[in-house]
Design an enzyme around this catalytic site. Structure first.
Site, PDB file in Angstrom:
ATOM      1  N   ARG A 176      -0.454   7.148   1.067  1.00 36.71           N
ATOM      2  CA  ARG A 176      -1.846   7.164   1.508  1.00 36.71           C
ATOM      3  C   ARG A 176      -2.037   6.019   2.500  1.00 36.71           C
ATOM      4  O   ARG A 176      -1.563   4.898   2.278  1.00 36.71           O
ATOM      5  CB  ARG A 176      -2.790   6.973   0.319  1.00 36.71           C
ATOM      6  CG  ARG A 176      -4.256   7.044   0.711  1.00 36.71           C
ATOM      7  CD  ARG A 176      -5.161   6.751  -0.471  1.00 36.71           C
ATOM      8  NE  ARG A 176      -6.556   6.766  -0.064  1.00 36.71           N
ATOM      9  CZ  ARG A 176      -7.574   6.429  -0.849  1.00 36.71           C
ATOM     10  NH1 ARG A 176      -7.331   6.033  -2.094  1.00 36.71           N
ATOM     11  NH2 ARG A 176      -8.816   6.471  -0.401  1.00 36.71           N
ATOM     12  N   HIS A 177      -2.720   6.309   3.604  1.00 38.11           N
ATOM     13  CA  HIS A 177      -2.873   5.303   4.660  1.00 38.11           C
ATOM     14  C   HIS A 177      -3.519   4.029   4.137  1.00 38.11           C
ATOM     15  O   HIS A 177      -4.215   4.017   3.118  1.00 38.11           O
ATOM     16  CB  HIS A 177      -3.716   5.868   5.812  1.00 38.11           C
ATOM     17  CG  HIS A 177      -5.156   6.132   5.416  1.00 38.11           C
ATOM     18  ND1 HIS A 177      -6.104   5.136   5.348  1.00 38.11           N
ATOM     19  CD2 HIS A 177      -5.789   7.273   5.073  1.00 38.11           C
ATOM     20  CE1 HIS A 177      -7.266   5.647   4.982  1.00 38.11           C
ATOM     21  NE2 HIS A 177      -7.102   6.945   4.794  1.00 38.11           N
ATOM     22  N   THR A 225     -15.764   8.406   5.623  1.00 36.30           N
ATOM     23  CA  THR A 225     -14.960   8.558   6.832  1.00 36.30           C
ATOM     24  C   THR A 225     -14.584  10.014   7.090  1.00 36.30           C
ATOM     25  O   THR A 225     -14.805  10.537   8.174  1.00 36.30           O
ATOM     26  CB  THR A 225     -13.675   7.712   6.738  1.00 36.30           C
ATOM     27  OG1 THR A 225     -14.014   6.385   6.353  1.00 36.30           O
ATOM     28  CG2 THR A 225     -12.959   7.675   8.084  1.00 36.30           C
ATOM     29  N   ARG A 255      -5.303   6.644  11.570  1.00 33.51           N
ATOM     30  CA  ARG A 255      -5.007   5.732  10.462  1.00 33.51           C
ATOM     31  C   ARG A 255      -3.762   6.167   9.690  1.00 33.51           C
ATOM     32  O   ARG A 255      -3.004   5.315   9.216  1.00 33.51           O
ATOM     33  CB  ARG A 255      -6.215   5.590   9.534  1.00 33.51           C
ATOM     34  CG  ARG A 255      -6.761   6.874   8.925  1.00 33.51           C
ATOM     35  CD  ARG A 255      -8.107   6.579   8.264  1.00 33.51           C
ATOM     36  NE  ARG A 255      -8.687   7.695   7.528  1.00 33.51           N
ATOM     37  CZ  ARG A 255      -9.465   8.626   8.059  1.00 33.51           C
ATOM     38  NH1 ARG A 255      -9.720   8.610   9.366  1.00 33.51           N
ATOM     39  NH2 ARG A 255     -10.002   9.576   7.308  1.00 33.51           N
ATOM     40  N   ARG A 304     -10.294  15.193   3.621  1.00 37.71           N
ATOM     41  CA  ARG A 304     -11.361  16.166   3.367  1.00 37.71           C
ATOM     42  C   ARG A 304     -12.516  15.910   4.327  1.00 37.71           C
ATOM     43  O   ARG A 304     -12.914  14.767   4.550  1.00 37.71           O
ATOM     44  CB  ARG A 304     -11.836  16.016   1.917  1.00 37.71           C
ATOM     45  CG  ARG A 304     -12.952  16.948   1.519  1.00 37.71           C
ATOM     46  CD  ARG A 304     -12.928  17.204   0.026  1.00 37.71           C
ATOM     47  NE  ARG A 304     -13.330  16.063  -0.776  1.00 37.71           N
ATOM     48  CZ  ARG A 304     -14.536  15.961  -1.387  1.00 37.71           C
ATOM     49  NH1 ARG A 304     -15.429  16.923  -1.239  1.00 37.71           N
ATOM     50  NH2 ARG A 304     -14.801  14.921  -2.129  1.00 37.71           N
ATOM     51  N   HIS A 336      -3.853  11.261   3.446  1.00 39.18           N
ATOM     52  CA  HIS A 336      -5.111  10.729   2.945  1.00 39.18           C
ATOM     53  C   HIS A 336      -5.288  11.000   1.457  1.00 39.18           C
ATOM     54  O   HIS A 336      -4.553  11.807   0.868  1.00 39.18           O
ATOM     55  CB  HIS A 336      -6.262  11.338   3.735  1.00 39.18           C
ATOM     56  CG  HIS A 336      -6.088  11.218   5.214  1.00 39.18           C
ATOM     57  ND1 HIS A 336      -6.624  10.192   5.950  1.00 39.18           N
ATOM     58  CD2 HIS A 336      -5.384  11.984   6.091  1.00 39.18           C
ATOM     59  CE1 HIS A 336      -6.267  10.331   7.225  1.00 39.18           C
ATOM     60  NE2 HIS A 336      -5.516  11.404   7.327  1.00 39.18           N
ATOM     61  N   GLY A 337      -6.285  10.361   0.872  1.00 38.48           N
ATOM     62  CA  GLY A 337      -6.507  10.493  -0.552  1.00 38.48           C
ATOM     63  C   GLY A 337      -6.605  11.922  -1.030  1.00 38.48           C
ATOM     64  O   GLY A 337      -5.913  12.330  -1.967  1.00 38.48           O
ATOM     65  N   ASN A 338      -7.450  12.725  -0.386  1.00 43.85           N
ATOM     66  CA  ASN A 338      -7.681  14.080  -0.874  1.00 43.85           C
ATOM     67  C   ASN A 338      -6.594  15.071  -0.471  1.00 43.85           C
ATOM     68  O   ASN A 338      -6.248  15.955  -1.255  1.00 43.85           O
ATOM     69  CB  ASN A 338      -9.056  14.571  -0.410  1.00 43.85           C
ATOM     70  CG  ASN A 338     -10.181  13.931  -1.195  1.00 43.85           C
ATOM     71  OD1 ASN A 338     -10.298  14.101  -2.397  1.00 43.85           O
ATOM     72  ND2 ASN A 338     -11.010  13.155  -0.518  1.00 43.85           N
TER      73      ASN A 338
END
Length: 338
Positions: free
Chosen positions: A88-89, A101, A138, A193, A262-264
């Protein structure tokens, strides 16, 4: 469906789907209790099973980073085992400001840069043959900064497919340089997302305006999207479909893959890898800049946690392949230093 391709045809690996605009209001992203893939495959993620692609096709086109004949023959001898690294960034400028974001393209903070570098140190002894990132800066910064720390010292090169001219102008014609490079494939399907009308809003102020419970549902429920945005289910549909069509065939072919996203989008992929239920995935927390390692072998994914650092031997003992790779790095380092 994007066609799985080998490293010889890496410039053409970015499929036509990668050129699509980020439009979450398509039929592909149906908001129901199970994923409806663009290939008409339907799965309930609470019962999902990992499927390994058995073959990969080879394009005959001259490409950006095609390996030499010797490397091609060497790849044929590889066993069906590969490393998969998920990162994850690092912290972004809007993370720092506590803003939603989503798909807004903002860079890393100084802390985020440090997190990416630390992530790179943790995976510096793990082989990486190809990198996939989202189309957002990112994630790409994180991938680049991480690979700078790798002991193999290969150069990550972002492949551009904006136009035929972009592909032509960015070609590399030195075989030696190609062999010292790692292709980086951006894909919007791995984007965060899309948070719709929440993007750019302060999270605390949004909670005060709409109520904590409503904002919690938008952020943490599986199938409830924010206004004009994506739910986690919708994000999972595109991310997992891309993983199956473009990334899993690489792993099945013995290629070691890193994904910086990314997280999602990473939650979605982990949901697929670990066969999590909808309830389990919404409580899954991923730290920024902490790599997760999986081993793909015999069509199955084995979770190996996070490498602690370049001097930590434990994680490399999980497979002979990783242990041998690190041993070779150590031997080559000694030769260089002597």
């Amino acid at each position: 469906m994007a066609t799985a391709m080998s490293h010889q045809s890496i410039a053409s690996t970015i499929s036509q789907s990668s050129r699509e605009p980020l439009n979450v209001q398509t039929k592909r992203f149906k908001n129901n209790s199970s994923l409806s893939y663009h290939t008409s495959r339907k799965r309930n993620f609470s019962k999902i099973e990992a499927v390994a692609s058995q073959t990969s096709s080879v394009s005959s086109h001259n490409t950006l980073l095609s390996p030499s004949k010797n490397n091609i023959e060497h790849s044929k001898k590889k066993t069906n085992e590969a490393a998969l690294i998920l990162i994850r960034h690092g912290e972004s400028l809007w993370n720092e400001k506590n803003l939603f974001t989503g798909c807004v393209d903002v860079p890393l903070t100084e802390k985020g840069v440090e997190e990416a570098i630390e992530a790179g140190k943790r995976i510096s002894n793990i082989p990486v043959d190809i990198i996939f990132t989202s189309s957002l800066i990112r994630a790409q910064m994180t991938a680049m900064l991480a690979m700078i720390q790798h002991r193999r010292k290969k150069v990550p090169i972002i492949l551009h497919n904006e136009s035929e001219k972009a592909q032509t102008w960015s070609q590399v014609f030195s075989e030696e340089t190609k062999n010292q490079s790692i292709p980086v494939i951006p894909a919007w399907q791995l984007n965060e997302r899309m948070y719709g009308e929440l993007q750019g809003l302060n999270k605390q102020e949004t909670a005060e305006r709409y109520g904590k419970q409503q904002v919690h549902e938008w952020r943490r429920s599986y199938d409830i999207p924010p206004p004009k945005g994506e739910s986690l289910e919708m994000c999972a549909e595109r991310a997992v479909a891309y993983f199956e069509d473009n990334i899993e065939p690489k792993l099945a072919a013995g290629k070691n893959v890193m994904i910086a996203a990314h997280g999602n989008s990473l939650r979605s992929i982990i949901m697929y890898l670990d066969k999590l239920t909808c309830q389990e995935v919404i409580s899954l927390e991923l730290s920024t800049g902490i790599p997760l390692l999986y081993i793909f072998k015999d069509g199955k994914f084995m979770k190996r946690g996070s490498p602690v650092g370049p001097t930590e031997p434990g994680v490399y003992a999980y497979t002979k392949g990783l242990a041998q790779y690190r041993h070779n790095l150590d031997e080559n380092s000694e030769v260089v230093c002597s």
